[in-house]
Design an enzyme around this catalytic site. Structure first.
Site, PDB file in Angstrom:
ATOM      1  N   ARG A  16       8.034  30.041  33.960  1.00  0.00           N
ATOM      2  CA  ARG A  16       7.878  28.618  33.693  1.00  0.00           C
ATOM      3  C   ARG A  16       6.867  28.074  34.698  1.00  0.00           C
ATOM      4  O   ARG A  16       6.823  28.493  35.854  1.00  0.00           O
ATOM      5  CB  ARG A  16       9.204  27.861  33.826  1.00  0.00           C
ATOM      6  CG  ARG A  16      10.139  28.018  32.630  1.00  0.00           C
ATOM      7  CD  ARG A  16       9.563  27.352  31.396  1.00  0.00           C
ATOM      8  NE  ARG A  16      10.462  27.351  30.257  1.00  0.00           N
ATOM      9  CZ  ARG A  16      10.488  28.289  29.311  1.00  0.00           C
ATOM     10  NH1 ARG A  16       9.686  29.324  29.411  1.00  0.00           N
ATOM     11  NH2 ARG A  16      11.301  28.188  28.287  1.00  0.00           N
ATOM     12  N   GLU A  40       2.856  21.126  29.877  1.00  0.00           N
ATOM     13  CA  GLU A  40       2.658  21.805  28.597  1.00  0.00           C
ATOM     14  C   GLU A  40       3.120  20.898  27.465  1.00  0.00           C
ATOM     15  O   GLU A  40       4.153  20.250  27.589  1.00  0.00           O
ATOM     16  CB  GLU A  40       3.473  23.105  28.542  1.00  0.00           C
ATOM     17  CG  GLU A  40       3.053  24.166  29.531  1.00  0.00           C
ATOM     18  CD  GLU A  40       3.860  25.454  29.386  1.00  0.00           C
ATOM     19  OE1 GLU A  40       4.669  25.540  28.429  1.00  0.00           O
ATOM     20  OE2 GLU A  40       3.692  26.361  30.192  1.00  0.00           O
ATOM     21  N   HIS A  85       0.959  29.712  26.781  1.00  0.00           N
ATOM     22  CA  HIS A  85       2.391  30.023  26.641  1.00  0.00           C
ATOM     23  C   HIS A  85       2.667  30.843  25.375  1.00  0.00           C
ATOM     24  O   HIS A  85       3.390  30.417  24.473  1.00  0.00           O
ATOM     25  CB  HIS A  85       3.214  28.731  26.620  1.00  0.00           C
ATOM     26  CG  HIS A  85       4.632  28.957  27.073  1.00  0.00           C
ATOM     27  ND1 HIS A  85       5.361  28.006  27.734  1.00  0.00           N
ATOM     28  CD2 HIS A  85       5.469  30.025  26.952  1.00  0.00           C
ATOM     29  CE1 HIS A  85       6.581  28.452  28.004  1.00  0.00           C
ATOM     30  NE2 HIS A  85       6.662  29.696  27.530  1.00  0.00           N
TER      31      HIS A  85
END
Length: 343
Positions: free
Chosen positions: A235, A264, A284
């Site tokens: 993360r 994000e 991601h």
């Protein structure tokens, strides 16, 4: 009468939503961007379950908008920092995630980042595309070896172990730092100080919690070799991005490979790390294969169907109530691997 379930997207990979629609009335957010809490709250009244992605905020306000009948929040994600777990526990709501099904795929992507960052593949590709490859010179595009290097894994759960297996194919020495994981035949358990000092590549595999936020900051980067590479598929908040940017720009760190960011999605407001030549960045996509994303949705749907049918969830998060609709007491679920403070 069918129960209602809110999903934060209309279209998801695989047939999971079709199966859910056969058993429940599915209400889907119809937008194309990222839904905010007010968007989802407007659709949540009376739902018994919520199927959300890993960056959809599920807070107490959304839970209250759903009402007392909300029994389960199922994440099509291994990470869970987007959910207010304390609010869910207070309301007797089971929260589930999707461990297991994405470990191998994310490990593949981790190794892709290691290879691309260490061998400077991004800069070499850009040079070729812009027409700069006009002469063969021995000092161009020089990277660093992966074979025989020392790999340090911070967090040694399913994904960390999958990365360790791949590392052995490259003849790498593997270390790990994880309070839940002793030595095994793949990796040696060490303190974080030792791991940072001895590793040529440091790869992050911890969830984002209060304990792990900015686990890698200026102090930890200073403890790494100047020839080292930092890789993260965990993360974004685990890494202090400003400190990382300074370390790479000042030559105190060779390179980095990032699939995750503190903000994000980015849209057009890019992090400066995206254009840094010694940093490989991806949006991601650690779990982004057709089979894996479909399996994640399937598991999230299975969790919803089980809880709504009065059965235990398959992959609940620790701290979820054992019986839906009751305040959390006895924790259920598999312990989540986290790394401790610098030691």
């Amino acid at each position: 009468m069918k129960k209602r379930v809110l999903t934060t997207r209309e279209n998801l990979p695989g047939r999971g939503l079709d199966r859910l629609s056969e058993a429940a009335d599915v209400v889907a957010w119809p937008g194309t961007g990222k839904p905010g809490p007010p968007d989802l709250a407007a659709l949540a009244s009376g739902v018994s379950g919520v199927l959300a992605l890993g960056n959809d905020l599920v807070d107490g306000g959304l839970m209250d908008a759903a009402g007392p009948g909300l029994r389960v929040v199922a994440l099509a994600s291994m990470g869970f920092d987007n959910v207010d777990r304390a609010a869910a526990a207070e309301r007797g709501i089971v929260v589930t995630h999707t461990p297991g099904v994405l470990a191998e795929t994310t490990a593949d992507l981790t190794f892709a980042l290691i290879l691309a960052a260490r061998r400077r593949l991004g800069a070499a590709e850009a040079s070729l595309a812009e027409g700069s490859w006009g002469l063969f010179r021995m000092h161009d595009y020089l990277g660093l070896d992966i074979h025989g290097a020392t790999l340090g894994l911070i967090g040694y759960g399913q994904i960390g172990r999958a990365v360790a297996r791949r590392a052995h194919g490259f003849g790498m020495r593997v270390l790990h730092h994880d309070p839940y994981a002793p030595d095994d035949d793949l990796s040696a358990s060490v303190g974080l100080t030792t791991l940072l000092a001895e590793s040529d590549i440091v790869s992050l595999h911890v969830p984002l919690t209060e304990e792990t936020r900015h686990l890698i900051s200026a102090r930890e980067l200073a403890a790494m070799k100047p020839t080292a590479t930092l890789v993260s598929t965990s993360r974004g908040g685990v890494v202090d991005e400003e400190a990382l940017l300074h370390a790479v720009r000042e030559g105190r760190l060779h390179s980095a490979g990032l699939d995750v960011f503190e903000r994000e999605p980015m849209g057009t407001e890019l992090s400066p790390l995206v254009t840094e030549p010694h940093v490989i960045t991806l949006p991601h996509i650690g779990s982004a294969t057709e089979a894996t994303r479909a399996a994640m949705v399937d598991l999230a749907v299975d969790n919803i169907l089980d809880v709504l049918a009065g059965r235990p969830a398959r992959t609940p998060l620790p701290g979820s109530p054992p019986v839906p609709g009751t305040p959390a007491g006895t924790s259920v679920g598999t312990p989540v691997s986290t790394a401790g403070a610098l030691s």
